[in-house]
Design a protein around this motif. Structure first.
Motif, short mmCIF file in Angstrom:
data_model
loop_
_atom_site.label_atom_id
_atom_site.label_comp_id
_atom_site.label_asym_id
_atom_site.label_seq_id
_atom_site.Cartn_x
_atom_site.Cartn_y
_atom_site.Cartn_z
N ILE A 298 0.84 -1.20 0.00
CA ILE A 298 0.00 0.00 0.00
C ILE A 298 0.87 1.24 0.00
N ASP A 299 0.66 2.12 -0.94
CA ASP A 299 1.38 3.39 -1.02
C ASP A 299 0.46 4.49 -0.50
N PHE A 300 0.65 4.88 0.76
CA PHE A 300 -0.21 5.89 1.38
C PHE A 300 0.17 7.30 0.90
N PHE A 301 -0.83 8.13 0.76
CA PHE A 301 -0.61 9.53 0.39
C PHE A 301 -0.22 10.36 1.60
N THR A 302 0.69 11.30 1.41
CA THR A 302 0.88 12.37 2.39
C THR A 302 -0.08 13.50 2.03
N ALA A 303 -0.24 14.45 2.94
CA ALA A 303 -1.17 15.55 2.69
C ALA A 303 -0.74 16.37 1.48
N VAL A 304 0.56 16.67 1.39
CA VAL A 304 1.05 17.50 0.30
C VAL A 304 0.83 16.81 -1.05
N GLU A 305 1.11 15.52 -1.10
CA GLU A 305 0.92 14.80 -2.34
C GLU A 305 -0.55 14.75 -2.73
N ALA A 306 -1.42 14.47 -1.77
CA ALA A 306 -2.86 14.43 -2.06
C ALA A 306 -3.34 15.80 -2.52
N GLY A 307 -2.87 16.85 -1.83
CA GLY A 307 -3.26 18.21 -2.23
C GLY A 307 -2.79 18.55 -3.62
N ARG A 308 -1.57 18.13 -3.94
CA ARG A 308 -1.05 18.42 -5.28
C ARG A 308 -1.84 17.68 -6.35
N TRP A 309 -2.21 16.41 -6.09
CA TRP A 309 -3.02 15.66 -7.05
C TRP A 309 -4.31 16.41 -7.37
N MET A 310 -4.89 17.07 -6.36
CA MET A 310 -6.12 17.81 -6.59
C MET A 310 -5.85 19.13 -7.31
N GLU A 311 -4.71 19.74 -7.02
CA GLU A 311 -4.40 21.05 -7.58
C GLU A 311 -3.92 20.98 -9.02
N ASP A 312 -3.03 20.01 -9.33
CA ASP A 312 -2.37 20.03 -10.63
C ASP A 312 -3.07 19.21 -11.70
N GLY A 313 -4.22 18.64 -11.37
CA GLY A 313 -4.99 17.90 -12.38
C GLY A 313 -4.70 16.41 -12.44
N THR A 314 -3.78 15.93 -11.59
CA THR A 314 -3.47 14.49 -11.61
C THR A 314 -4.70 13.67 -11.24
N PRO A 336 -17.87 11.64 -16.48
CA PRO A 336 -18.35 12.84 -15.80
C PRO A 336 -17.31 13.96 -15.83
N ALA A 337 -17.74 15.15 -15.48
CA ALA A 337 -16.81 16.28 -15.37
C ALA A 337 -15.97 16.10 -14.12
N ALA A 338 -14.71 15.76 -14.29
CA ALA A 338 -13.85 15.36 -13.17
C ALA A 338 -13.73 16.45 -12.11
N ASN A 339 -13.61 17.71 -12.53
CA ASN A 339 -13.39 18.79 -11.56
C ASN A 339 -14.61 19.06 -10.68
N GLU A 340 -15.73 18.43 -10.99
CA GLU A 340 -16.93 18.58 -10.16
C GLU A 340 -17.04 17.48 -9.11
N LEU A 341 -16.08 16.55 -9.10
CA LEU A 341 -16.19 15.37 -8.23
C LEU A 341 -15.28 15.43 -7.01
N TYR A 342 -14.50 16.48 -6.87
CA TYR A 342 -13.65 16.58 -5.68
C TYR A 342 -13.57 18.02 -5.21
N ASN A 343 -13.22 18.16 -3.93
CA ASN A 343 -13.16 19.47 -3.27
C ASN A 343 -11.91 19.49 -2.40
N ASN A 344 -11.02 20.42 -2.68
CA ASN A 344 -9.75 20.44 -1.95
C ASN A 344 -9.70 21.46 -0.81
#
Length: 511
Positions: A298-314, A336-344
């Motif tokens: 299992i590769d757990f996310f850190t906060a910064v990595e998770a935040g970046r995935w949401m910010e940079d479009g990953t 679906p419209a991907a940017n409507e499915l998450y909230n950072n």
């Protein structure tokens, strides 16, 4: 092994076995009660209720220490098991739960009334497609499997429904030429132990099974062929935290505190994973060796990595890629419209906390700082393999070419339509691990003209495809091969234009 994403196995099996690795589940509740703990009907107004299952990746949410830490911040969290993914999603709609943890594909499939607010982990191995080589000795690749189907043999496929195993089967169906789920009688079981038992049964016609550890290792040790694993496509399976629309609108402070506390504990485990190992070991009643296998899988996310995935479009790209598989397999009506499915917004405080920690450790422990920041090295081509090494590597199967790779008559210049096809293929190839997968680009012609001319032309065309894929940032070991008209398609004449084709064959390296 307990169920990765579906219902619980029989109590007799539970008492006899606790499994390991990425697909492992904590069995604590069932070991004590013999059945899953019932989902409470009511929730207190002053607590957050999160629904999940016994997957070890969710152990932190169930840990008493984590819940105590939340209580110190004035937040009460209750974790309930709900193995039925549809019911889990419905609970958000009805307000019986505030959050769920689930896989990205299940989130997209069931479309709960909520958004992704955090990322938990991604797979780095342990789920795999296994071929029944002991029963069918020539069965070593997906291409061999399609040949058995073409011969009219009645074959079956076994996998655990509503789990990553099912999604992996759908990936095969969509991505690989000649592999069609409709060609098989599908044996949908509760969990991987049943699929493993089925493929070993000489009275059944199971040609392929999708398993998780420890059954993958057992299968490999007994002569079965592991043709594709989640290590080969390391971002295919993603676990996410989803908050209900109601919670997002009314419980901003609680959601922010929950994520801040969760990621703070995960950041601490990056410095010293002793506590995380203890949590997973206790939660799953696992041995030290089994716990280590879970951590490795299992590769757990850190906060910064998770935040970046949401910010940079990953994350948006992962949503699009996963949704595309579900649409093509008939599980979704449209992407679906991907940017409507998450909230950072709720993870922002956790990101700031981790960034502060990075500043503190930057000088003394730069490697830890890079890890917390989720920094990864740019994808580089692997050490070059010889053509002979690539050609002799275990074949996996041919990618589905959606469209045509066309050339001018007697030319190796790729037509515009062919470039568009290769652009899509490059995107799909880059989903695969450069450390475990190499590519053979095989060119074929129809029987028009001399064998020598066609051999040269097919080699030139294959090389043109290789050069184009490399220009699209495909960094895998990749080999061009020309076959001329020596391998015509079955059922048509050698001079039929349909023989002019390009095959994109994946092979396994560094086993």
């Amino acid at each position: 092994m307990s169920n990765r994403r579906g219902g619980p196995p029989p109590i007799v099996y539970i008492l006899g076995f606790v499994a390991v690795s990425f697909g492992v589940w904590s069995l604590k509740d069932k070991l004590f009660s013999g059945v899953p703990q019932p989902l409470s009907i009511f929730k207190n107004s002053d607590e957050l209720v999160i629904l999940g299952d016994t997957f070890s990746g969710y152990s932190v949410f169930r840990a008493p220490e984590f819940q105590d830490e939340l209580e110190q911040a004035g937040l009460s969290l209750r974790y309930d098991n709900e193995f039925d993914q549809a019911k889990r999603a419905a609970s958000l709609q009805k307000g019986d739960a505030d959050l769920i943890v689930t896989t990205l594909d299940q989130y997209l499939k069931h479309q709960p009334a909520g958004k992704i607010i955090g990322l938990v982990d991604r797979t780095v191995g342990a789920d795999a497609v296994v071929l029944n080589t002991p029963k069918y000795p020539r069965l070593k690749s997906l291409n061999d499997l399609s040949q058995l189907v073409a011969q009219g043999q009645s074959l079956s496929l076994a996998y655990a429904a509503d789990t990553p195993s099912e999604f992996l089967a759908q990936v095969l169906d969509i991505r690989f030429d000649g592999f069609n789920l409709s060609d098989f009688e599908q044996l949908k079981v509760a969990e991987a132990s049943e699929a493993w038992q089925a493929i070993q049964d000489p009275n059944q016609t199971i040609a392929v099974a999708v398993l998780w550890e420890p059954f993958v290792s057992q299968a490999r040790g007994q002569g079965y062929t592991v043709v594709l694993s989640s290590k080969d496509a390391p971002n295919a399976i993603l676990d996410v935290i989803v908050a209900s629309d109601q919670a997002i609108a009314k419980q901003e402070e609680q959601l922010t505190e929950l994520l801040s506390t969760y990621y703070r504990r995960m950041d601490q485990s990056a410095r010293d994973d002793t506590q995380l190992k203890t949590v997973i070991q206790t939660d799953g009643n696992l041995s030290v060796a089994q716990t280590n296998a879970v951590i490795e899988g299992i590769d757990f996310f850190t906060a910064v990595e998770a935040g970046r995935w949401m910010e940079d479009g990953t994350l948006a790209k992962r949503i699009d890629a996963t949704a595309a598989i579900l649409v093509l397999s008939g599980q979704l009506p449209q992407v679906p419209a991907a940017n409507e499915l998450y909230n950072n917004q709720f993870i922002a405080e956790a990101v700031a906390n981790t960034q502060s920690l990075i500043q503190l450790v930057q000088t003394d422990d730069p490697e830890l700082a890079k890890f917390l920041a989720g920094e990864v090295k740019p994808v580089q081509a692997q050490a070059a393999l010889t053509p002979a090494a690539i050609q002799s590597s275990q074949p996996i199967g041919d990618l589905e070419v959606r469209g045509e790779v066309t050339f001018g008559t007697g030319s190796a210049a790729i037509a515009t339509a062919g470039q568009q096809t290769l652009n899509q293929l490059a995107t799909e190839i880059n989903e695969f691990n450069t450390e475990t997968i190499a590519i053979r680009v095989i060119g074929h012609t129809s029987k028009t003209g001399s064998a020598a001319i066609n051999q040269t032309l097919s080699q030139q065309r294959a090389q043109a495809v290789v050069n184009y894929l490399k220009s699209q940032s495909v960094n895998h070991n990749i080999l061009a091969e020309g076959k001329g008209f020596s391998e015509p398609l079955t059922g048509i004449t050698a001079n039929d234009p349909r023989n002019q084709r390009t095959e994109i064959r994946l092979v396994r390296i560094n086993q």
